[in-house]
Motif scaffolding. Sequence first.
Motif, mmCIF file in Angstrom:
data_model
loop_
_atom_site.group_PDB
_atom_site.id
_atom_site.type_symbol
_atom_site.label_atom_id
_atom_site.label_comp_id
_atom_site.label_asym_id
_atom_site.label_seq_id
_atom_site.Cartn_x
_atom_site.Cartn_y
_atom_site.Cartn_z
ATOM 1 N N ARG A 271 0.834 -1.206 0.000
ATOM 2 C CA ARG A 271 0.000 0.000 0.000
ATOM 3 C C ARG A 271 0.868 1.255 0.000
ATOM 4 N N LEU A 272 1.880 1.261 0.859
ATOM 5 C CA LEU A 272 2.753 2.439 0.944
ATOM 6 C C LEU A 272 3.595 2.615 -0.312
ATOM 7 N N ASP B 207 1.399 4.185 -2.831
ATOM 8 C CA ASP B 207 1.205 5.582 -2.458
ATOM 9 C C ASP B 207 2.458 6.394 -2.762
ATOM 10 N N THR C 123 2.908 7.641 -6.321
ATOM 11 C CA THR C 123 2.025 8.688 -6.826
ATOM 12 C C THR C 123 1.986 9.932 -5.949
ATOM 13 N N HIS C 124 2.691 9.922 -4.833
ATOM 14 C CA HIS C 124 2.704 11.077 -3.940
ATOM 15 C C HIS C 124 4.113 11.332 -3.418
ATOM 16 N N LYS D 196 6.047 12.979 -0.229
ATOM 17 C CA LYS D 196 5.701 13.343 1.145
ATOM 18 C C LYS D 196 6.948 13.675 1.938
ATOM 19 N N ASP E 286 2.908 7.750 8.109
ATOM 20 C CA ASP E 286 2.360 6.552 7.467
ATOM 21 C C ASP E 286 3.303 5.356 7.589
ATOM 22 N N TYR F 73 9.220 7.663 -2.055
ATOM 23 C CA TYR F 73 8.517 8.880 -1.640
ATOM 24 C C TYR F 73 9.321 10.128 -2.009
ATOM 25 N N ASN G 51 6.931 11.621 -8.802
ATOM 26 C CA ASN G 51 5.796 10.725 -8.997
ATOM 27 C C ASN G 51 5.879 10.020 -10.345
#
Length: 134
Positions: free
Chosen positions: A48-49, A52, A55-56, A58, A63, A97, A101
Amino acid sequence: MAGSLIGGLTSFSTVWFQQRAQHRERKTEADRLRRETLYAEFIREASRLYGDAMTHEKDDVTDLAGLYAAVNQMRLFATPAVIESAERTMDDIVKTYLTANVPLHAMARFAEAGGMRPMNAFAAACRQELEAFV
């Protein structure tokens, strides 16, 4: 009388050894199940991370707290290979991260280049460890 004593001791020791073996077997199976559950949880959360992270961008690491907690739980019983693989997976997620992206249309090329396999080493280390319980 000695025969009765020997027969009783033999019967007692047989039952005792059988119960010890059954207890050891149940404990081993419970330990294996605990490992499987934690590893599966780690894989779900890391997947999941990772998605994420692709696409993001941070700066917030909250998280990652659940993933970090899972790695620290693994430190209690997992082999060094599993722990090292889990740490590498976390490092890959953090690096992802921090990079740009990946647009949805570029995902196919990224996957073909091997970019969608961040947990293969972790899964392989887990499989090898769990096979030792069989």
